[in-house]
Design a protein around this motif. Structure first.
Motif, PDB file in Angstrom:
ATOM      1  N   LYS A   1       0.844  -1.188   0.000  1.00  0.00           N
ATOM      2  CA  LYS A   1       0.000   0.000   0.000  1.00  0.00           C
ATOM      3  C   LYS A   1       0.877   1.234   0.000  1.00  0.00           C
ATOM      4  N   GLN A   2       0.594   2.160  -0.893  1.00  0.00           N
ATOM      5  CA  GLN A   2       1.363   3.387  -0.992  1.00  0.00           C
ATOM      6  C   GLN A   2       0.418   4.582  -0.965  1.00  0.00           C
ATOM      7  N   THR A   3       0.870   5.642  -0.335  1.00  0.00           N
ATOM      8  CA  THR A   3       0.099   6.878  -0.281  1.00  0.00           C
ATOM      9  C   THR A   3       0.937   8.008  -0.854  1.00  0.00           C
ATOM     10  N   PHE A   4       0.341   8.775  -1.769  1.00  0.00           N
ATOM     11  CA  PHE A   4       1.016   9.913  -2.376  1.00  0.00           C
ATOM     12  C   PHE A   4       0.121  11.151  -2.249  1.00  0.00           C
ATOM     13  N   TYR A   5       0.773  12.305  -2.229  1.00  0.00           N
ATOM     14  CA  TYR A   5       0.052  13.568  -2.239  1.00  0.00           C
ATOM     15  C   TYR A   5       0.259  14.225  -3.593  1.00  0.00           C
ATOM     16  N   VAL A   6      -0.833  14.642  -4.206  1.00  0.00           N
ATOM     17  CA  VAL A   6      -0.782  15.166  -5.573  1.00  0.00           C
ATOM     18  C   VAL A   6      -1.240  16.617  -5.618  1.00  0.00           C
ATOM     19  N   LYS A   7      -0.517  17.422  -6.382  1.00  0.00           N
ATOM     20  CA  LYS A   7      -0.903  18.800  -6.664  1.00  0.00           C
ATOM     21  C   LYS A   7      -1.115  18.951  -8.167  1.00  0.00           C
ATOM     22  N   GLN A   8      -2.221  19.583  -8.545  1.00  0.00           N
ATOM     23  CA  GLN A   8      -2.509  19.832  -9.954  1.00  0.00           C
ATOM     24  C   GLN A   8      -2.845  21.301 -10.133  1.00  0.00           C
ATOM     25  N   TRP A   9      -2.187  21.930 -11.110  1.00  0.00           N
ATOM     26  CA  TRP A   9      -2.481  23.307 -11.440  1.00  0.00           C
ATOM     27  C   TRP A   9      -3.279  23.308 -12.746  1.00  0.00           C
ATOM     28  N   ILE A  10      -4.504  23.818 -12.680  1.00  0.00           N
ATOM     29  CA  ILE A  10      -5.407  23.768 -13.822  1.00  0.00           C
ATOM     30  C   ILE A  10      -5.925  25.174 -14.118  1.00  0.00           C
ATOM     31  N   THR A  11      -6.033  25.509 -15.401  1.00  0.00           N
ATOM     32  CA  THR A  11      -6.459  26.847 -15.773  1.00  0.00           C
ATOM     33  C   THR A  11      -7.540  26.812 -16.841  1.00  0.00           C
ATOM     34  N   LYS A  12      -8.411  27.807 -16.839  1.00  0.00           N
ATOM     35  CA  LYS A  12      -9.459  27.896 -17.844  1.00  0.00           C
ATOM     36  C   LYS A  12      -8.855  28.072 -19.231  1.00  0.00           C
ATOM     37  N   ASN A  13      -9.525  27.460 -20.199  1.00  0.00           N
ATOM     38  CA  ASN A  13      -9.152  27.542 -21.611  1.00  0.00           C
ATOM     39  C   ASN A  13      -7.850  26.821 -21.948  1.00  0.00           C
ATOM     40  N   VAL A  14      -7.248  26.164 -20.950  1.00  0.00           N
ATOM     41  CA  VAL A  14      -6.026  25.397 -21.201  1.00  0.00           C
ATOM     42  C   VAL A  14      -6.124  24.010 -20.587  1.00  0.00           C
ATOM     43  N   GLY A  15      -6.452  23.911 -19.306  1.00  0.00           N
ATOM     44  CA  GLY A  15      -6.522  22.622 -18.624  1.00  0.00           C
ATOM     45  C   GLY A  15      -5.367  22.445 -17.680  1.00  0.00           C
ATOM     46  N   ILE A  16      -4.819  21.223 -17.572  1.00  0.00           N
ATOM     47  CA  ILE A  16      -3.704  20.961 -16.672  1.00  0.00           C
ATOM     48  C   ILE A  16      -2.437  21.623 -17.199  1.00  0.00           C
ATOM     49  N   VAL A  17      -1.819  22.422 -16.348  1.00  0.00           N
ATOM     50  CA  VAL A  17      -0.574  23.109 -16.680  1.00  0.00           C
ATOM     51  C   VAL A  17       0.616  22.407 -16.031  1.00  0.00           C
ATOM     52  N   GLN A  18       0.397  21.912 -14.820  1.00  0.00           N
ATOM     53  CA  GLN A  18       1.471  21.231 -14.093  1.00  0.00           C
ATOM     54  C   GLN A  18       0.874  20.281 -13.068  1.00  0.00           C
ATOM     55  N   GLN A  19       1.583  19.161 -12.815  1.00  0.00           N
ATOM     56  CA  GLN A  19       1.171  18.218 -11.777  1.00  0.00           C
ATOM     57  C   GLN A  19       2.397  17.679 -11.068  1.00  0.00           C
ATOM     58  N   GLU A  20       2.326  17.591  -9.733  1.00  0.00           N
ATOM     59  CA  GLU A  20       3.402  17.030  -8.933  1.00  0.00           C
ATOM     60  C   GLU A  20       2.853  15.936  -8.026  1.00  0.00           C
ATOM     61  N   THR A  21       3.585  14.823  -7.943  1.00  0.00           N
ATOM     62  CA  THR A  21       3.225  13.725  -7.045  1.00  0.00           C
ATOM     63  C   THR A  21       4.357  13.531  -6.048  1.00  0.00           C
ATOM     64  N   ALA A  22       4.022  13.522  -4.758  1.00  0.00           N
ATOM     65  CA  ALA A  22       5.045  13.433  -3.717  1.00  0.00           C
ATOM     66  C   ALA A  22       4.723  12.313  -2.728  1.00  0.00           C
ATOM     67  N   LYS A  23       5.764  11.815  -2.050  1.00  0.00           N
ATOM     68  CA  LYS A  23       5.596  10.855  -0.975  1.00  0.00           C
ATOM     69  C   LYS A  23       5.043  11.567   0.254  1.00  0.00           C
ATOM     70  N   THR A  24       4.705  10.800   1.275  1.00  0.00           N
ATOM     71  CA  THR A  24       4.159  11.391   2.495  1.00  0.00           C
ATOM     72  C   THR A  24       5.171  12.296   3.209  1.00  0.00           C
ATOM     73  N   ASN A  25       6.483  12.096   2.924  1.00  0.00           N
ATOM     74  CA  ASN A  25       7.510  12.946   3.530  1.00  0.00           C
ATOM     75  C   ASN A  25       7.756  14.222   2.729  1.00  0.00           C
ATOM     76  N   GLY A  26       6.988  14.402   1.645  1.00  0.00           N
ATOM     77  CA  GLY A  26       7.104  15.614   0.845  1.00  0.00           C
ATOM     78  C   GLY A  26       8.051  15.506  -0.343  1.00  0.00           C
ATOM     79  N   LYS A  27       8.786  14.403  -0.460  1.00  0.00           N
ATOM     80  CA  LYS A  27       9.725  14.239  -1.559  1.00  0.00           C
ATOM     81  C   LYS A  27       8.979  13.966  -2.860  1.00  0.00           C
TER      82      LYS A  27
END
Length: 229
Positions: free
Chosen positions: A192-218
């Protein structure tokens, strides 16, 4: 069982808005093409995903977008997988099929195997605001590894719009909504693995950037919008 080539990357889609009923956060103009670049934990470019809108069909309050996805190895310049999939828009909500939850990292790992998949899709409202809670997503996947079957469940939990930020990529600068969520992946072998995900999304474009990190922030992986046409 379906070939793994039908799996698509989670939310790695950007858009150009057209005159239909779909959310501005997804591709909706026939012929539109975008390219995402994917990086590993060492910030090394590992793969590229290109999307093209093949068809947009609108009827009443519903719209259906057919897209082609092409994922290639950045170093060898060889195809990893290619697929055609559909995005459905209805009642102010845009929905992707359960396959959309699978990340690009699984393509290389299971690219020569077959799988079956079920679950509920990912929803994005046509309008976003800071503090807004979004519906969870889930997919169950069974992979035929020959000598054994691998069962996997992926839960996307606590999806929330947390802020607005300006993000700059090779494709330009964008005023984005930042969406965060927890990715919990469980496998039949007891892993079992847990990750924290950040997605930057903008109108008229969509996903601009995405980051997936471990629970320690790496950070373990990152995707950015490289080109928009």
């Amino acid at each position: 069982m379906k070939k793994l080539s039908l799996i698509i990357a989670v939310f790695v889609i950007s858009s150009i808005t057209a005159q239909n009923n779909c959310s501005p956060f997804y591709p909706s103009k026939e012929g539109a093409t975008i390219t995402m670049h994917h990086f590993n934990h060492k910030n090394k470019l590992t793969s590229k995903t290109s999307y093209e809108v093949l068809d947009v069909n609108s009827s009443g309050s519903k719209s259906k977008i057919t897209m082609n996805m092409y994922l290639s190895d950045a170093k060898k310049q060889k195809a990893i997988t290619e697929a055609t999939f559909t995005i459905t828009c209805d009642g102010g909500i845009t929905t992707l099929d359960p396959e959309s939850i699978i990340s690009p990292n699984l393509f290389d790992q299971y690219k020569n195997m077959e799988y079956s998949i079920e679950g509920r899709g990912i929803d994005i409202p046509n309008s976003l605001s800071v503090g807004q809670q979004l519906q969870d997503g889930q997919v169950s996947m069974s992979i035929d590894a020959g000598v054994m079957s691998i069962d996997m469940t992926i839960d996307l939990k606590n999806r929330k719009v947390v802020s607005r930020e300006n993000i700059t990529t090779p494709a330009g600068s964008f005023d984005c909504y930042l969406i965060t969520y927890t990715n919990e992946t469980s496998m039949s072998m007891g892993m079992k693995q847990t990750f924290y995900v950040k997605q930057w999304i903008t109108k008229n474009v969509g996903i601009v950037q995405q980051e997936t990190a471990k629970t320690n922030g790496k950070i373990v992986s990152k995707s950015i919008l490289a080109r928009l046409q």
